[in-house]
Design a protein around this motif. Structure first.
Motif, PDB file in Angstrom:
ATOM      1  N   ASN A  99       0.829  -1.214   0.000  1.00  0.00           N
ATOM      2  CA  ASN A  99       0.000   0.000   0.000  1.00  0.00           C
ATOM      3  C   ASN A  99       0.859   1.258   0.000  1.00  0.00           C
ATOM      4  O   ASN A  99       0.734   2.115   0.891  1.00  0.00           O
ATOM      5  CB  ASN A  99      -0.953  -0.003   1.197  1.00  0.00           C
ATOM      6  N   VAL A 100       1.739   1.372  -0.976  1.00  0.00           N
ATOM      7  CA  VAL A 100       2.643   2.524  -1.044  1.00  0.00           C
ATOM      8  C   VAL A 100       1.879   3.831  -1.168  1.00  0.00           C
ATOM      9  O   VAL A 100       2.404   4.911  -0.870  1.00  0.00           O
ATOM     10  CB  VAL A 100       3.627   2.355  -2.223  1.00  0.00           C
ATOM     11  N   GLU A 101       0.599   3.760  -1.540  1.00  0.00           N
ATOM     12  CA  GLU A 101      -0.204   4.977  -1.663  1.00  0.00           C
ATOM     13  C   GLU A 101      -0.368   5.699  -0.327  1.00  0.00           C
ATOM     14  O   GLU A 101      -0.640   6.910  -0.297  1.00  0.00           O
ATOM     15  CB  GLU A 101      -1.580   4.660  -2.261  1.00  0.00           C
ATOM     16  N   GLN A 104       2.518   7.964  -0.442  1.00  0.00           N
ATOM     17  CA  GLN A 104       2.341   8.914  -1.537  1.00  0.00           C
ATOM     18  C   GLN A 104       1.277   9.957  -1.215  1.00  0.00           C
ATOM     19  O   GLN A 104       1.427  11.137  -1.571  1.00  0.00           O
ATOM     20  CB  GLN A 104       1.974   8.159  -2.819  1.00  0.00           C
ATOM     21  N   ASP A 105       0.206   9.556  -0.538  1.00  0.00           N
ATOM     22  CA  ASP A 105      -0.852  10.505  -0.175  1.00  0.00           C
ATOM     23  C   ASP A 105      -0.339  11.566   0.790  1.00  0.00           C
ATOM     24  O   ASP A 105      -0.670  12.759   0.650  1.00  0.00           O
ATOM     25  CB  ASP A 105      -2.045   9.769   0.458  1.00  0.00           C
ATOM     26  N   ASN A 108       1.845  13.907  -1.153  1.00  0.00           N
ATOM     27  CA  ASN A 108       1.056  14.818  -1.994  1.00  0.00           C
ATOM     28  C   ASN A 108       0.426  15.960  -1.207  1.00  0.00           C
ATOM     29  O   ASN A 108      -0.014  16.955  -1.790  1.00  0.00           O
ATOM     30  CB  ASN A 108      -0.040  14.035  -2.731  1.00  0.00           C
ATOM     31  N   TYR A 132       9.477   5.084  -5.691  1.00  0.00           N
ATOM     32  CA  TYR A 132       8.032   5.284  -5.816  1.00  0.00           C
ATOM     33  C   TYR A 132       7.587   6.673  -5.365  1.00  0.00           C
ATOM     34  O   TYR A 132       6.402   7.001  -5.446  1.00  0.00           O
ATOM     35  CB  TYR A 132       7.282   4.246  -4.983  1.00  0.00           C
ATOM     36  N   VAL A 133       8.517   7.473  -4.867  1.00  0.00           N
ATOM     37  CA  VAL A 133       8.156   8.795  -4.349  1.00  0.00           C
ATOM     38  C   VAL A 133       9.099   9.843  -4.928  1.00  0.00           C
ATOM     39  O   VAL A 133      10.098   9.524  -5.576  1.00  0.00           O
ATOM     40  CB  VAL A 133       8.234   8.817  -2.798  1.00  0.00           C
TER      41      VAL A 133
END
Length: 296
Positions: A99-101, A104-105, A108, A132-133
């Motif tokens: 769940n790399v999001e 990332q969230d 962001n 990934y970032v």
């Protein structure tokens, strides 16, 4: 002498790093025989730690965990060496994020964050997260005694926009980044045993009252950074799966040491699931019974 040790050992480390994984793990099996069966590296510490925190386990179960742990330790040592030359695509295949999001969230939202973890699984390979970032990655570490090997480790991390920052330098580094508007992801391995004169908080860890590092929580509150725990699961030999869990986006809303205690509970849960992948060679419980009288 430091340079001599470096020029003698570096070629060997490089040759090991370019070995195919099948051969690398054959070398690991040989290393296991040397470390566990012949030299018994810290075996008394490992068995003592396991008996301390798992009094309910039988001698056979303690022996099983010990043997699997030493196999894993040897794998991890050689996997760290493999980091010198491993390709990005190979690393992504072997160290996956579920769940790399989550990271990332937060990124962001233009928020810096602290990633907290334990000496569990293969925490060293977390640097592939930088693929990934977009944020800068900082990993807090203790400088190696040999300055040439210290530079080597820094070069390896820098391949992925990830940088090693000493415990002494992390506070001014993060203050400077905040002042300059730099968003960063900062890794803290926070389950070590602090020095007694720097122990501000004690709590039970695996059923034993010990001093606890609180630096990650302190920095999160001071600089208003999100706090995320990452859990590493060993899927099979050479393959890991990492899951992120947000502890808080608003650290200042928590009482002192509450974030640290939440982290400790998450680490405990991880260890209970598969104790053989924790770093039992550390003297994590060496200060038990030495807490100030006012504690508790």
């Amino acid at each position: 002498m430091q340079f001599l040790a470096y020029i003698l050992l570096y070629p060997l480390l490089y040759l090991i790093s370019i070995l195919p994984f099948r051969v690398l793990y054959f070398v690991s099996d040989i290393l296991y025989i040397l470390i566990y069966r012949i030299f018994g590296y810290r075996k008394k510490v490992v068995v003592s730690n396991l008996n301390l925190v798992f009094p309910e386990k039988s001698p056979d179960e303690i022996k099983r965990i010990t043997k699997v742990f030493y196999h894993h330790l040897c794998d991890m040592i050689l996997e760290s060496v493999k980091s010198m030359t491993i390709s990005e695509s190979e690393m992504k295949k072997r160290f996956r994020f579920t769940n790399v999001e989550v990271v990332q969230d937060i990124e962001n939202q233009n928020r810096s964050m602290i990633l907290m973890c334990a000496h569990y699984g293969s925490w060293e390979w977390i640097f592939i997260l930088q693929a990934y970032v977009k944020s800068r990655g900082n990993a807090v570490y203790k400088r190696l005694a040999n300055k040439y090997f210290d530079r080597l480790v820094k070069r390896i991390r820098a391949r992925y926009n990830s940088y090693l920052v000493t415990t002494k330098d992390i506070i001014p580094t993060l203050i400077k980044e905040k002042r300059e508007g730099i968003i960063s992801i900062n890794g803290f391995v926070s389950d070590q045993s602090p020095k007694l004169d720097k122990a501000f908080h004690w709590n039970e860890f695996m059923g034993v009252n010990v001093p606890v590092h609180t630096g990650a929580e302190m920095l999160a509150k001071k600089l208003n950074m999100a706090v995320v725990f990452f859990k590493v699961k060993k899927v099979k030999r050479g393959f890991y799966e990492t899951t992120f869990e947000t502890i808080t986006l608003n650290p200042k809303e928590y009482e002192n040491y509450q974030i640290t205690d939440i982290f400790l509970k998450l680490v405990e849960d991880q260890i209970h699931e598969a104790p053989e992948y924790y770093l039992w060679t550390h003297k994590r419980w060496k200060h038990r019974g030495q807490e100030p009288k006012s504690v508790g």
